[in-house]
Design a protein around this motif. Structure first.
Motif, PDB file in Angstrom:
ATOM      1  N   THR A   1       0.686  -1.096  -0.329  1.00 14.99           N
ATOM      2  CA  THR A   1      -0.155   0.090  -0.171  1.00 14.99           C
ATOM      3  C   THR A   1       0.397   1.018  -0.086  1.00 14.99           C
ATOM      4  OG1 THR A   1       0.063   0.101   2.522  1.00 14.99           O
ATOM      5  CG2 THR A   1      -1.437  -1.563   1.393  1.00 14.99           C
ATOM      6  N   ALA A   2       2.331   1.212   0.391  1.00 13.45           N
ATOM      7  CA  ALA A   2       2.515   2.290   0.734  1.00 13.45           C
ATOM      8  C   ALA A   2       2.530   3.399   1.432  1.00 13.45           C
ATOM      9  CB  ALA A   2       3.186   2.424  -1.106  1.00 13.45           C
ATOM     10  N   GLU A   3       1.264   2.734   2.614  1.00 18.42           N
ATOM     11  CA  GLU A   3       0.861   3.866   3.282  1.00 18.42           C
ATOM     12  C   GLU A   3       1.631   4.236   4.728  1.00 18.42           C
ATOM     13  OE1 GLU A   3      -2.722   2.826   4.454  1.00 18.42           O
ATOM     14  OE2 GLU A   3      -3.986   2.793   1.807  1.00 18.42           O
ATOM     15  N   PRO A   4       1.527   5.243   5.629  1.00 16.44           N
ATOM     16  CA  PRO A   4       2.911   5.186   6.105  1.00 16.44           C
ATOM     17  C   PRO A   4       1.962   4.782   7.405  1.00 16.44           C
ATOM     18  CG  PRO A   4       2.334   7.867   4.941  1.00 16.44           C
ATOM     19  CD  PRO A   4       1.273   6.896   4.403  1.00 16.44           C
ATOM     20  N   VAL A   5       2.969   4.411   8.846  1.00 15.48           N
ATOM     21  CA  VAL A   5       1.839   3.935   9.297  1.00 15.48           C
ATOM     22  C   VAL A   5       2.488   4.801  10.987  1.00 15.48           C
ATOM     23  CG1 VAL A   5       2.616   1.703  11.556  1.00 15.48           C
ATOM     24  CG2 VAL A   5       1.762   1.667   8.827  1.00 15.48           C
ATOM     25  N   GLY A   6       1.551   4.820  11.892  1.00  8.60           N
ATOM     26  CA  GLY A   6       2.065   5.967  13.471  1.00  8.60           C
ATOM     27  C   GLY A   6       2.935   5.206  13.730  1.00  8.60           C
ATOM     28  N   ALA A   7       3.060   5.730  15.203  1.00  6.94           N
ATOM     29  CA  ALA A   7       3.944   5.493  16.214  1.00  6.94           C
ATOM     30  C   ALA A   7       3.002   4.179  16.500  1.00  6.94           C
ATOM     31  CB  ALA A   7       4.345   6.756  16.666  1.00  6.94           C
ATOM     32  N   GLU A   8       1.744   4.534  17.806  1.00  7.92           N
ATOM     33  CA  GLU A   8       1.156   3.385  17.768  1.00  7.92           C
ATOM     34  C   GLU A   8       0.910   2.428  17.034  1.00  7.92           C
ATOM     35  OE1 GLU A   8       0.538   3.079  20.759  1.00  7.92           O
ATOM     36  OE2 GLU A   8       0.966   5.605  21.808  1.00  7.92           O
ATOM     37  N   GLU A   9       0.350   2.069  15.692  1.00 12.78           N
ATOM     38  CA  GLU A   9       0.273   0.882  14.991  1.00 12.78           C
ATOM     39  C   GLU A   9       1.796   0.395  14.467  1.00 12.78           C
ATOM     40  OE1 GLU A   9      -2.092  -1.597  12.701  1.00 12.78           O
ATOM     41  OE2 GLU A   9      -2.381  -0.183  14.232  1.00 12.78           O
ATOM     42  N   ALA A  10       2.338   0.828  14.650  1.00 18.66           N
ATOM     43  CA  ALA A  10       3.884   0.233  14.691  1.00 18.66           C
ATOM     44  C   ALA A  10       3.901  -0.030  15.989  1.00 18.66           C
ATOM     45  CB  ALA A  10       5.098   1.245  14.271  1.00 18.66           C
ATOM     46  N   ARG A  11       4.051  -0.226  17.178  1.00 12.68           N
ATOM     47  CA  ARG A  11       4.264  -0.638  18.006  1.00 12.68           C
ATOM     48  C   ARG A  11       3.712  -1.765  18.112  1.00 12.68           C
ATOM     49  NH1 ARG A  11       3.263   1.900  24.024  1.00 12.68           N
ATOM     50  NH2 ARG A  11       1.827   2.795  23.469  1.00 12.68           N
ATOM     51  N   ARG A  12       2.123  -1.574  17.795  1.00 14.89           N
ATOM     52  CA  ARG A  12       1.186  -2.155  18.217  1.00 14.89           C
ATOM     53  C   ARG A  12       1.701  -3.925  17.142  1.00 14.89           C
ATOM     54  NH1 ARG A  12      -3.209  -5.082  15.104  1.00 14.89           N
ATOM     55  NH2 ARG A  12      -2.673  -3.789  13.626  1.00 14.89           N
ATOM     56  N   ILE A  13       2.078  -3.469  15.966  1.00 13.90           N
ATOM     57  CA  ILE A  13       2.700  -4.294  15.004  1.00 13.90           C
ATOM     58  C   ILE A  13       4.153  -5.553  15.195  1.00 13.90           C
ATOM     59  CG2 ILE A  13       0.731  -3.155  12.553  1.00 13.90           C
ATOM     60  CD1 ILE A  13       3.291  -2.611  11.499  1.00 13.90           C
ATOM     61  N   GLY A  14       4.576  -4.917  16.403  1.00 12.71           N
ATOM     62  CA  GLY A  14       5.950  -5.171  16.596  1.00 12.71           C
ATOM     63  C   GLY A  14       6.942  -4.232  15.800  1.00 12.71           C
ATOM     64  N   LEU A  15       6.568  -3.515  15.410  1.00 10.02           N
ATOM     65  CA  LEU A  15       8.025  -2.835  14.959  1.00 10.02           C
ATOM     66  C   LEU A  15       8.856  -1.899  15.751  1.00 10.02           C
ATOM     67  CD1 LEU A  15       9.913  -1.640  12.726  1.00 10.02           C
ATOM     68  CD2 LEU A  15       7.756  -0.342  11.456  1.00 10.02           C
ATOM     69  N   VAL A  16       8.029  -1.193  16.585  1.00 11.65           N
ATOM     70  CA  VAL A  16       8.106  -0.371  17.804  1.00 11.65           C
ATOM     71  C   VAL A  16       7.877  -0.565  19.089  1.00 11.65           C
ATOM     72  CG1 VAL A  16       7.909   1.811  18.952  1.00 11.65           C
ATOM     73  CG2 VAL A  16       7.982   1.795  16.616  1.00 11.65           C
ATOM     74  N   ASN A  17       8.617  -0.432  19.482  1.00  8.24           N
ATOM     75  CA  ASN A  17       8.893  -1.216  21.616  1.00  8.24           C
ATOM     76  C   ASN A  17       8.606  -0.126  22.463  1.00  8.24           C
ATOM     77  OD1 ASN A  17      11.818  -2.432  20.754  1.00  8.24           O
ATOM     78  ND2 ASN A  17      10.567  -3.444  21.926  1.00  8.24           N
ATOM     79  N   ARG A  18       8.690   1.340  22.084  1.00 10.16           N
ATOM     80  CA  ARG A  18       8.392   2.073  23.139  1.00 10.16           C
ATOM     81  C   ARG A  18       7.673   4.034  22.231  1.00 10.16           C
ATOM     82  NH1 ARG A  18      11.887   2.315  28.534  1.00 10.16           N
ATOM     83  NH2 ARG A  18      11.856  -0.418  29.191  1.00 10.16           N
ATOM     84  N   VAL A  19       6.496   4.361  22.887  1.00 12.27           N
ATOM     85  CA  VAL A  19       6.081   5.568  22.043  1.00 12.27           C
ATOM     86  C   VAL A  19       6.245   6.635  22.743  1.00 12.27           C
ATOM     87  CG1 VAL A  19       4.438   6.701  20.880  1.00 12.27           C
ATOM     88  CG2 VAL A  19       4.782   4.890  20.331  1.00 12.27           C
ATOM     89  N   VAL A  20       7.022   7.403  23.017  1.00 11.87           N
ATOM     90  CA  VAL A  20       6.656   8.623  23.452  1.00 11.87           C
ATOM     91  C   VAL A  20       6.386   9.763  23.264  1.00 11.87           C
ATOM     92  CG1 VAL A  20       8.877   7.653  25.255  1.00 11.87           C
ATOM     93  CG2 VAL A  20       9.862   8.949  23.510  1.00 11.87           C
ATOM     94  N   PRO A  21       6.501  11.452  23.858  1.00  8.97           N
ATOM     95  CA  PRO A  21       6.398  12.721  22.690  1.00  8.97           C
ATOM     96  C   PRO A  21       7.478  12.250  23.052  1.00  8.97           C
ATOM     97  CG  PRO A  21       5.022  12.926  25.593  1.00  8.97           C
ATOM     98  CD  PRO A  21       6.001  11.099  25.414  1.00  8.97           C
ATOM     99  N   ALA A  22       7.544  14.066  21.783  1.00 10.76           N
ATOM    100  CA  ALA A  22       8.681  13.819  20.708  1.00 10.76           C
ATOM    101  C   ALA A  22       9.799  14.623  21.708  1.00 10.76           C
ATOM    102  CB  ALA A  22       8.333  15.110  19.633  1.00 10.76           C
ATOM    103  N   ALA A  23       9.539  15.110  22.926  1.00 11.33           N
ATOM    104  CA  ALA A  23      10.001  15.695  23.026  1.00 11.33           C
ATOM    105  C   ALA A  23      11.547  15.447  24.398  1.00 11.33           C
ATOM    106  CB  ALA A  23       9.424  16.955  24.107  1.00 11.33           C
ATOM    107  N   ALA A  24      10.375  13.785  24.676  1.00  8.15           N
ATOM    108  CA  ALA A  24      11.239  12.864  25.555  1.00  8.15           C
ATOM    109  C   ALA A  24      11.670  12.012  24.927  1.00  8.15           C
ATOM    110  CB  ALA A  24       9.994  12.428  26.677  1.00  8.15           C
ATOM    111  N   LEU A  25      12.143  11.777  23.366  1.00  4.70           N
ATOM    112  CA  LEU A  25      12.503  10.803  22.789  1.00  4.70           C
ATOM    113  C   LEU A  25      14.018  10.344  23.087  1.00  4.70           C
ATOM    114  CD1 LEU A  25      12.610   8.769  20.619  1.00  4.70           C
ATOM    115  CD2 LEU A  25      13.326  10.796  19.141  1.00  4.70           C
ATOM    116  N   ARG A  26      14.519  11.704  22.781  1.00  2.00           N
ATOM    117  CA  ARG A  26      16.263  10.910  23.470  1.00  2.00           C
ATOM    118  C   ARG A  26      16.684  11.129  24.977  1.00  2.00           C
ATOM    119  NH1 ARG A  26      19.696  13.465  20.124  1.00  2.00           N
ATOM    120  NH2 ARG A  26      19.399  13.351  17.218  1.00  2.00           N
ATOM    121  N   ALA A  27      15.411  11.466  25.419  1.00  2.00           N
ATOM    122  CA  ALA A  27      16.349  10.879  26.667  1.00  2.00           C
ATOM    123  C   ALA A  27      15.686   9.785  27.027  1.00  2.00           C
ATOM    124  CB  ALA A  27      15.183  12.139  27.786  1.00  2.00           C
ATOM    125  N   GLU A  28      14.643   9.303  26.155  1.00  2.00           N
ATOM    126  CA  GLU A  28      13.412   7.829  26.534  1.00  2.00           C
ATOM    127  C   GLU A  28      14.446   6.904  26.012  1.00  2.00           C
ATOM    128  OE1 GLU A  28      10.980   4.921  27.979  1.00  2.00           O
ATOM    129  OE2 GLU A  28      11.136   6.954  28.309  1.00  2.00           O
TER     130      GLU A  28
END
Length: 271
Positions: free
Chosen positions: A175-202
């Protein structure tokens, strides 16, 4: 290593170390952190250096600018269409160099965390998926949009299909459609989703937690995990059991068990 005019004052790959954590930052924001041949060379060299560095316990791959990585540098690729062979030799070299970097990440003794803020596209999505862990900003998106320009993302599909289920991978690829962070976490591509300002610290906190463990146990565990993943069940257990025996015989295991029983903090010797 510099890359083009902007590289006269700033390297395309930044590296800093603190507390056993090495952070590699893609630094081509004006080019959407595209994986030029020069950047791939720099990444590959940095990973080789880190593999041989006993002080490095964990790695974070991050990026400057609003895009994590837009994949291969299409301007660089297009320029080679005018080559005598139509670009064949350059394309083959670019794919081989990219594949080498993507394989170096799981082969690296130290765990690797991708800190993804913004878009990770095509080979950029591949880069994130190749990492052991992914921390994403809530604004991050992941996409394999090759079909939008007449290309199936076959090489990104290698790491993507090993991170998410085949159906989810094929949907992203077809589909070439973008997947958001929460959906990426749901399908196993992402471990943690955090506010953008906290990304580097997390990402730094997660890396620091890993770096505080026995490097011997962590590195043995990572190596065993990746090796057993492609084996039949019985062979996987045989490999894992041998790794457990090796781990139990290590100095850090004796120290860790002794510290646990004595109710004190362990003092790792990393061997």
């Amino acid at each position: 290593m510099p890359d083009g005019a902007a590289g006269l004052t700033a390297p395309i790959l930044l590296r800093e170390s603190a507390g056993g954590v090495v952070t590699l930052t893609l630094n081509r924001p004006s080019a959407r952190n595209g994986l030029s041949m020069t950047l791939l060379e720099a990444l590959g060299g940095a990973l080789r250096d880190i593999a041989a560095d006993p002080a490095a316990r964990c790695v974070v791959i991050a990026a400057e600018g609003p895009v994590f990585c837009a994949g291969h540098d299409l301007k660089e690729i297009t320029a080679h269409l005018a080559d005598a062979d139509g670009g064949h030799a350059f394309f083959a070299e670019a794919m081989a160099r990219c594949a080498a970097v993507m394989q170096a990440i799981p082969a690296l003794p130290q765990p690797v965390i991708a800190a993804v803020g913004g878009m990770a596209t095509a080979a950029g999505c591949q880069l994130a998926a190749a990492c052991d862990l992914v921390v994403a900003a809530d604004t991050a998106r992941f996409c394999t949009p090759g079909l939008d320009i007449g290309l199936f993302c076959s090489t990104p599909a290698v790491t993507l299909s090993r991170s998410v289920g085949h159906k989810a991978a094929m949907e992203m690829l077809l589909t070439a459609e973008p997947v958001g962070a929460e959906e990426a976490r749901r399908i196993g591509l992402v471990n943690r989703v955090v506010p953008a300002a906290a990304l580097r610290a997390e990402a730094a906190a997660l890396a620091g937690r890993i770096a505080s463990r026995s490097a011997h146990a962590v590195q043995l565990g990572k190596r065993t995990f990746h090796r057993q993943a492609g084996l039949p069940l019985a062979e996987a257990y045989e490999l894992a059991a041998a790794a457990m025996v090796e781990n139990l015989l290590a100095e850090d295991a004796a120290e860790g068990i002794g510290a646990f029983l004595a109710k004190r903090a362990p003092e790792w010797r990393h061997r």
